[in-house]
Structures are given as structure tokens and as C-alpha cells.
Design a protein around this motif. Structure first.
Motif, PDB file in Angstrom:
ATOM      1  N   GLY A  82     -61.459 -12.378  -0.686  1.00  0.00           N
ATOM      2  CA  GLY A  82     -60.994 -12.819  -1.997  1.00  0.00           C
ATOM      3  C   GLY A  82     -60.912 -11.716  -3.045  1.00  0.00           C
ATOM      4  N   SER A  83     -61.267 -10.496  -2.681  1.00  0.00           N
ATOM      5  CA  SER A  83     -61.235  -9.397  -3.657  1.00  0.00           C
ATOM      6  C   SER A  83     -59.815  -8.869  -3.847  1.00  0.00           C
ATOM      7  CB  SER A  83     -62.156  -8.268  -3.193  1.00  0.00           C
ATOM      8  OG  SER A  83     -61.728  -7.755  -1.941  1.00  0.00           O
ATOM      9  N   LYS A  84     -59.646  -8.097  -4.916  1.00  0.00           N
ATOM     10  CA  LYS A  84     -58.333  -7.538  -5.226  1.00  0.00           C
ATOM     11  C   LYS A  84     -57.947  -6.455  -4.219  1.00  0.00           C
ATOM     12  CE  LYS A  84     -58.456  -8.188 -10.252  1.00  0.00           C
ATOM     13  NZ  LYS A  84     -58.393  -7.481 -11.567  1.00  0.00           N
ATOM     14  N   GLN A  85     -56.649  -6.365  -3.954  1.00  0.00           N
ATOM     15  CA  GLN A  85     -56.102  -5.292  -3.138  1.00  0.00           C
ATOM     16  C   GLN A  85     -54.942  -4.651  -3.900  1.00  0.00           C
ATOM     17  OE1 GLN A  85     -56.561  -6.269   1.448  1.00  0.00           O
ATOM     18  NE2 GLN A  85     -55.167  -7.716   0.507  1.00  0.00           N
ATOM     19  N   TYR A  86     -54.723  -3.373  -3.628  1.00  0.00           N
ATOM     20  CA  TYR A  86     -53.655  -2.650  -4.312  1.00  0.00           C
ATOM     21  C   TYR A  86     -52.588  -2.224  -3.309  1.00  0.00           C
ATOM     22  CZ  TYR A  86     -57.308  -2.547  -7.824  1.00  0.00           C
ATOM     23  OH  TYR A  86     -58.300  -2.918  -8.708  1.00  0.00           O
ATOM     24  N   ILE A  87     -51.396  -2.048  -3.832  1.00  0.00           N
ATOM     25  CA  ILE A  87     -50.273  -1.701  -2.957  1.00  0.00           C
ATOM     26  C   ILE A  87     -49.412  -0.634  -3.633  1.00  0.00           C
ATOM     27  CG2 ILE A  87     -48.794  -3.557  -3.879  1.00  0.00           C
ATOM     28  CD1 ILE A  87     -47.643  -3.839  -1.017  1.00  0.00           C
ATOM     29  N   SER A  88     -48.855   0.257  -2.846  1.00  0.00           N
ATOM     30  CA  SER A  88     -48.020   1.329  -3.394  1.00  0.00           C
ATOM     31  C   SER A  88     -46.582   0.842  -3.578  1.00  0.00           C
ATOM     32  CB  SER A  88     -48.021   2.537  -2.451  1.00  0.00           C
ATOM     33  OG  SER A  88     -47.342   2.226  -1.249  1.00  0.00           O
ATOM     34  N   SER A  89     -45.862   1.507  -4.466  1.00  0.00           N
ATOM     35  CA  SER A  89     -44.454   1.160  -4.672  1.00  0.00           C
ATOM     36  C   SER A  89     -43.661   1.380  -3.398  1.00  0.00           C
ATOM     37  CB  SER A  89     -43.870   2.001  -5.803  1.00  0.00           C
ATOM     38  OG  SER A  89     -43.870   3.377  -5.460  1.00  0.00           O
ATOM     39  N   LEU A  90     -44.103   2.332  -2.596  1.00  0.00           N
ATOM     40  CA  LEU A  90     -43.451   2.629  -1.327  1.00  0.00           C
ATOM     41  C   LEU A  90     -43.519   1.448  -0.375  1.00  0.00           C
ATOM     42  CD1 LEU A  90     -42.193   4.755   0.603  1.00  0.00           C
ATOM     43  CD2 LEU A  90     -44.524   5.409   1.201  1.00  0.00           C
ATOM     44  N   ALA A  91     -44.706   0.857  -0.233  1.00  0.00           N
ATOM     45  CA  ALA A  91     -44.875  -0.287   0.654  1.00  0.00           C
ATOM     46  C   ALA A  91     -44.112  -1.505   0.130  1.00  0.00           C
ATOM     47  CB  ALA A  91     -46.357  -0.619   0.809  1.00  0.00           C
ATOM     48  N   LEU A  92     -44.078  -1.658  -1.195  1.00  0.00           N
ATOM     49  CA  LEU A  92     -43.346  -2.780  -1.771  1.00  0.00           C
ATOM     50  C   LEU A  92     -41.847  -2.679  -1.508  1.00  0.00           C
ATOM     51  CD1 LEU A  92     -44.893  -3.564  -5.277  1.00  0.00           C
ATOM     52  CD2 LEU A  92     -44.736  -5.081  -3.315  1.00  0.00           C
ATOM     53  N   ALA A  93     -41.331  -1.454  -1.459  1.00  0.00           N
ATOM     54  CA  ALA A  93     -39.896  -1.259  -1.273  1.00  0.00           C
ATOM     55  C   ALA A  93     -39.421  -1.791   0.069  1.00  0.00           C
ATOM     56  CB  ALA A  93     -39.545   0.221  -1.407  1.00  0.00           C
ATOM     57  N   THR A  94     -40.294  -1.793   1.078  1.00  0.00           N
ATOM     58  CA  THR A  94     -39.912  -2.258   2.410  1.00  0.00           C
ATOM     59  C   THR A  94     -40.544  -3.601   2.763  1.00  0.00           C
ATOM     60  OG1 THR A  94     -41.683  -0.881   3.336  1.00  0.00           O
ATOM     61  CG2 THR A  94     -39.473   0.050   3.315  1.00  0.00           C
ATOM     62  N   ASP A  95     -41.082  -4.298   1.762  1.00  0.00           N
ATOM     63  CA  ASP A  95     -41.680  -5.624   1.979  1.00  0.00           C
ATOM     64  C   ASP A  95     -40.560  -6.661   2.014  1.00  0.00           C
ATOM     65  OD1 ASP A  95     -43.127  -7.985   1.989  1.00  0.00           O
ATOM     66  OD2 ASP A  95     -43.620  -7.857  -0.151  1.00  0.00           O
ATOM     67  N   LYS A  96     -40.199  -7.130   3.206  1.00  0.00           N
ATOM     68  CA  LYS A  96     -39.079  -8.056   3.348  1.00  0.00           C
ATOM     69  C   LYS A  96     -39.452  -9.490   2.986  1.00  0.00           C
ATOM     70  CE  LYS A  96     -36.650  -5.392   6.895  1.00  0.00           C
ATOM     71  NZ  LYS A  96     -36.068  -5.399   8.249  1.00  0.00           N
ATOM     72  N   THR A  97     -40.719  -9.819   3.069  1.00  0.00           N
ATOM     73  CA  THR A  97     -41.145 -11.205   2.832  1.00  0.00           C
ATOM     74  C   THR A  97     -41.395 -11.498   1.360  1.00  0.00           C
ATOM     75  OG1 THR A  97     -43.499 -10.670   3.088  1.00  0.00           O
ATOM     76  CG2 THR A  97     -42.249 -11.205   5.096  1.00  0.00           C
ATOM     77  N   GLY A  98     -41.703 -10.479   0.572  1.00  0.00           N
ATOM     78  CA  GLY A  98     -42.041 -10.684  -0.827  1.00  0.00           C
ATOM     79  C   GLY A  98     -43.464 -11.179  -1.023  1.00  0.00           C
ATOM     80  N   ARG A  99     -44.250 -11.120   0.034  1.00  0.00           N
ATOM     81  CA  ARG A  99     -45.614 -11.671  -0.021  1.00  0.00           C
ATOM     82  C   ARG A  99     -46.543 -10.871  -0.931  1.00  0.00           C
ATOM     83  NH1 ARG A  99     -47.792 -10.092   6.026  1.00  0.00           N
ATOM     84  NH2 ARG A  99     -49.838 -10.715   5.184  1.00  0.00           N
ATOM     85  N   TYR A 100     -46.198  -9.590  -1.171  1.00  0.00           N
ATOM     86  CA  TYR A 100     -47.079  -8.742  -1.973  1.00  0.00           C
ATOM     87  C   TYR A 100     -46.619  -8.632  -3.438  1.00  0.00           C
ATOM     88  CZ  TYR A 100     -48.195  -7.186   2.782  1.00  0.00           C
ATOM     89  OH  TYR A 100     -48.538  -7.147   4.101  1.00  0.00           O
ATOM     90  N   VAL A 101     -45.471  -9.214  -3.751  1.00  0.00           N
ATOM     91  CA  VAL A 101     -44.898  -9.064  -5.100  1.00  0.00           C
ATOM     92  C   VAL A 101     -45.582 -10.017  -6.073  1.00  0.00           C
ATOM     93  CG1 VAL A 101     -42.802  -9.180  -6.488  1.00  0.00           C
ATOM     94  CG2 VAL A 101     -42.683  -8.397  -4.108  1.00  0.00           C
TER      95      VAL A 101
END
Length: 558
Positions: free
Chosen positions: A534-553
């Protein structure tokens, strides 16, 4: 290849696109912010590398063509008008790139276009790179044909293939190439001009008296001045290539403030001063050859290899003159076309990855960009230089002036556009009508004017419309929309400050839970997906650019 400090093993299984993007981006930062851990060059090295990219000889052709068509006085005034516009609009863009270490696409996203809106400008910039690659490749092929008797079609292929190995290795290889070759290039270019001025002082009066091929440029003609300026303004997008180097500037501190600003100004908007001088020199040499050799020399007086060969032959034996002319052409072509190929591949990769969320690798688009350029060369685009550049200039001006206006007016005067540049997916709306409407309106109207839709008397002034419309429409759209389409979110979910005590992007590292690597604070944001506990996680803009599901947005902030 360098890896970020403190890199850890991937925590979760990731897609092949994310792995590929991560590996390659660590070398050239194709899709993202350039971190401090990678920016090891001093301000002077970055500036020298950036200026090495303007070693192209197209300026000599542009200046010669303008002078032959409109006369010396009108051509010089047109060059001055274009240089002023390019310098003024390039300054805010260069500052943002150097200060926040992002390329022009990332600047454009947060300056009125939105996350997907700037894909339009990426295509405009990619077009710039293959047009000018083809132009420089044509010039090299002219040199190979004249000096080594290589047929032009083969010369076109050689000029294309020769840059591929150099471009593959990214910024490190390019910076070394530019620094090592600049002294020789300067020597080969400056010596002929100095020789003409010292050996034949009358060439100066001859130059200013030249009225063009048909004698119509005997006085100042505003239409001719603007036609000349329009062709020169096709180079306005060159600031994007300068920025591809300037984004690697070191942090600005009290200790390096003067050298930092000097490098940004000279290598940023200051490139156009050198460009304008080259255009004037190209015209000067062309006039000299036409006047002293044969009026028929105007047929080849716009070809740089003939320009420099003609002067070298006055200075030294023919075989040495030919050798040095070919060497100059080859060095110049390689210096600029590695930058054209590199920057073009970044633009295509960025646009493609954003739209498809698939990362095919930058090398794929190196090949695509060069293939398009080769086709243009084989179609002999050099013979239609003025028309091609005059048309393209309208698109380039509409883009650059829109972004510069958003920074200068909407950010700093009206306060409707956020001052700190935002480029991360989820933080921006997909489209922002402020920049998109301004670009499309300015480009559409100016292109229509260029092709005579409003009459032949108005056609020479298309550049005025391409510049004036964004200056008016960009702030007007921001006021009409009240700036609501700039930021989808104002909070990226990270409590750490974005900048350090000097106002530079922070170098604090955070771990991306998708790639398992650590990235600097400006490149990170909170992931919408929580950890198992349940803790926070961080993500890079690089990983977001190839996130096809949108689950991290992250969701839109209300």
C-alpha cells in the motif's frame, strides 16, 4: 554506456519496449530530461559542440541564391531581417533548454501544445532535418563529382551512408567529432575570404554594386527583401538542433554564471550571427566569381564547392585548390549531417513512441530519416532550393514563434502558462488549443499567402503572416481559455522540491518501480499503482511513455 548512479535490478517484469527505451535512453536521452549525472561537459565544450553543428554550407548557397535573385542590397537586408527574428525567438527557447535540460519537444509540450499536441511540431522538425540533410548531401555530392569524378547518384548515397556509424553512438561521439574538426573547418572557410579582401579590395565595391542576375535589384525593394528573408527564415528551426546540445549544459551557479550565459547566448540564438555571416560570404564569393570569371558562372556560383574552388585557384596550384575544396565540403557535410541525422532520429522516435507507446529504437528512425533525405537528393531538390525553403519556412516560423511567444508573453507577462516547463505524461492535457490553434492558423494562412492565394502582390510577405499571427493568437488563445489546458495536474505526488538552492533541476534520486532504476527528481512522478503493502511508488517519464495500459498514469486533478 553509462547508467544512473545507484541503479538497481528491475523490481518487476517490464515490456521489451521499456527495456529498449531504457538502455538506449541512458546514452542519448531520446525521450526525456537529461540528468545531471550525465552532464559532465563544461559550458565551453557544450557550446563548441553546438556551434559545430552549424558548419553546414547551405548558408553559402542560400546567400548566393538570394543575391543572384534580388541583388546584394535586398539580399543583405533580407538576411538581417531573418537573423533578427531568429535571434529574438531563439533566446527564450535556448534559455529553457539549458536551464531545465530538456529538448525543444519537451519545451513545446508545456508551452501551449500538450502531451500529444507537440507531435505536430516533431514532424515539422523532423522534416527540417531531412530537408537540410538532403541539401548538405547534395553539396557533398557536388564536391565528390567535381574533385573525384564520382557520379552524383553515387555521391548522394555515399554522403548518406557515411554518417550512420557516427550517429549511432549519440552525444558522446558527436561532441568529440565537433570539437576536433572545428579548427580545420574554420581555417578552410575563413582564409579564402581574407585572401579576397586583401588581394582585391575592389571586390567590396563590386559586391555592393551587384544588382542581381537580371539587374532588377538596383534599389531597395521591400517585396524582394521579404522574399530573401523568407528563404533565410527556413533556418529558424535550427534552434532545435542547437538545443539538442544545449540541454547538456552544466547547472548554472554563481561561480559559472558568466560562462554559462555566454555559452547559452552564443551557441543558442547566437548561431544565427554566424549563419548570417556565412550567407553574406556566400553571396560575396558568388558575386566575385560572376564578375571576374564569366557572367555564365552564375550557373554554379550558388554551389559552395565551386565558390571555394574558384577562390582557392587564385591562391594555390589547381590540384591543391581542388583537394582543399573537397576536404572543406566533406568536413562541413559530415559535421552538420551527423547533427541532422541525430536530431531527426530523436524527433521521429519521440513522436512515434508517444503515439504508439512502442519504442522501436532510435536507429530505426536514423535509417528512416536518411532514406527520405536520399530520395530528395535523387530527385535533385537542389535545383528547387528557394521554393522548398520558402515553403518550409512558414511551418518552421509558425512553430518557433508560437513557443517563444508562449514563454515570453504567456508565462512571464500574463502568467497564464506555468513558468516551470512540464513535459511528463499525466501532468499535461493531451492537447492544448493555445499552441495548436496558433500553429495551424499561422502555418495555414502563411502557406496560402506564399502560393498566391491572396494575390501575387501579397505572396512575398508570407513570412510576416507566419510571425505576426502567433504573436497575436498565442496570448489571445491563452486569455480565451484562461490557461486551463496547460496542466492536467499541478501536483506530481512527490514532496521533494523540483529544484536545488541555485534553481537548477534537483539531482536527488528516486527509484522507478517499473524499470528498477533510479532517476533524478525532475524525471519522476508518483505512480498511480501502489506497492503490495500500500505504500507509494514512483515512476519515470521514460516508463510512462511506453505504458500502453495507462495503469500508472495519475488521474486528472480536480
Amino acid at each position: 554506456m553509462e547508467t544512473p548512479r545507484g541503479a538497481a535490478a528491475p523490481a518487476v517484469s517490464t515490456s521489451s519496449e521499456t527495456h529498449a527505451a531504457t538502455r538506449e535512453s541512458l546514452e542519448d536521452y531520446t525521450l526525456r530530461f537529461a540528468p545531471r549525472s550525465y552532464r559532465k561537459w563544461g559550458a565551453g565544450v557544450v557550446a563548441t559542440s553546438a556551434l559545430g553543428g552549424i558548419a553546414y554550407l547551405a548558408d553559402f548557397s542560400i546567400g548566393a541564391n538570394a543575391g543572384i535573385a534580388y541583388g546584394t542590397t535586398n539580399a543583405l537586408l533580407g538576411i538581417a531581417v531573418a537573423a533578427t527574428i531568429i535571434f529574438v525567438t531563439g533566446f527564450p527557447l535556448a534559455y529553457y533548454a539549458a536551464r531545465y535540460n530538456i529538448d525543444l519537444d519537451l519545451i513545446t509540450r508545456g508551452s501551449g501544445f500538450g502531451y500529444y499536441g507537440s507531435v505536430i511540431t516533431n514532424v515539422i522538425f523532423a522534416t527540417f532535418t531531412f530537408i537540410f540533410f538532403a541539401l548538405e548531401g547534395s553539396i557533398m555530392a557536388q564536391g565528390l563529382e567535381l574533385g573525384l569524378h564520382v557520379p552524383r547518384p553515387i555521391g548522394y548515397a555515399v554522403s548518406t551512408i557515411i554518417v550512420i556509424p557516427l550517429v549511432i553512438y549519440g552525444m558522446k561521439a558527436l561532441s568529440k567529432l565537433q570539437v576536433w574538426t572545428t579548427p580545420l573547418w574554420l581555417l578552410l572557410m575563413v582564409v579564402p575570404l581574407a585572401y579576397l579582401l586583401l588581394s582585391d579590395p575592389s571586390s567590396v565595391s563590386m559586391f555592393f554594386a551587384y544588382t542581381g542576375e537580371d539587374g532588377s535589384g538596383s534599389g531597395v525593394n521591400f517585396a524582394s527583401v521579404m522574399l530573401a528573408a523568407g528563404v533565410c527564415l527556413s533556418l529558424i528551426a535550427q534552434i532545435a538542433e542547437q538545443i539538442d546540445y544545449l540541454r547538456f549544459m552544466p547547472p548554472r551557479t554563481d561561480a559559472n554564471r558568466r560562462s554559462w550565459w555566454r555559452a547559452v547566448i552564443i551557441a543558442g540564438p547566437g548561431w544565427v550571427v554566424f549563419g548570417a555571416l556565412k550567407q553574406a560570404i556566400g553571396l560575396f564569393i558568388a558575386v566575385y566569381l560572376i564578375a571576374t570569371l564569366d557572367p555564365a558562372a552564375s550557373v554554379t556560383a550558388n554551389e559552395p564547392v565551386h565558390q571555394f574552388l574558384g577562390v582557392y585557384e587564385h591562391m594555390m596550384p589547381g590540384w591543391l585548390a581542388m583537394t582543399l575544396a573537397v576536404i572543406l565540403v566533406v568536413i562541413s557535410q559530415i559535421k552538420i549531417n551527423v547533427t541532422n541525422a541525430y536530431s531527426g532520429s530523436l524527433a521521429w522516435t519521440n513522436a512515434f513512441t508517444r503515439v504508439t507507446r512502442t519504442y522501436p529504437g532510435r536507429l530505426v528512425f536514423v535509417i528512416v530519416n536518411l532514406a527520405i533525405a536520399l530520395v530528395l537528393m535523387e530527385l535533385n531538390m537542389f535545383d528547387f532550393l528557394n521554393t522548398i525553403l520558402g515553403f518550409y519556412a512558414n511551418c518552421g516560423m509558425a512553430w518557433i514563434v508560437t513557443v517563444a511567444t508562449d514563454i515570453g508573453i504567456n508565462k512571464y507577462l500574463l502568467g497564464l502558462s506555468p513558468k516551470h516547463p512540464e513535459f511528463r505524461r499525466g501532468m499535461l492535457y493531451a492537447w492544448n488549443p493555445v499552441g495548436v490553434v496558433s500553429l495551424l492558423l499561422a502555418a495555414g494562412v502563411s502557406i496560402a499567402v506564399f502560393f498566391g492565394a491572396f494575390g501575387p502582390g501579397i505572396a512575398p510577405f508570407s513570412a510576416i503572416f507566419a510571425v505576426a499571427i502567433p504573436v497575436v493568437v498565442t496570448p489571445l488563445m491563452a486569455m480565451l481559455t484562461r490557461g486551463r489546458f496547460y496542466l492536467r495536474r499541478t501536483d506530481d505526488g512527490i514532496e521533494l522540491p523540483m529544484t536545488d538552492a541555485d534553481g537548477n533541476p534537483s539531482d536527488v534520486l528516486l527509484r522507478c518501480h517499473v524499470t528498477g532504476l533510479e532517476f533524478e527528481r525532475p524525471d519522476m512522478l508518483l505512480s498511480a499503482e501502489r506497492a503490495a503493502d500500500g505504500s507509494k511508488q514512483y515512476i519515470s517519464s521514460l516508463a510512462l511513455a511506453t505504458d500502453k495500459t495507462g495503469r500508472y498514469v495519475l488521474p486528472e486533478q480536480r
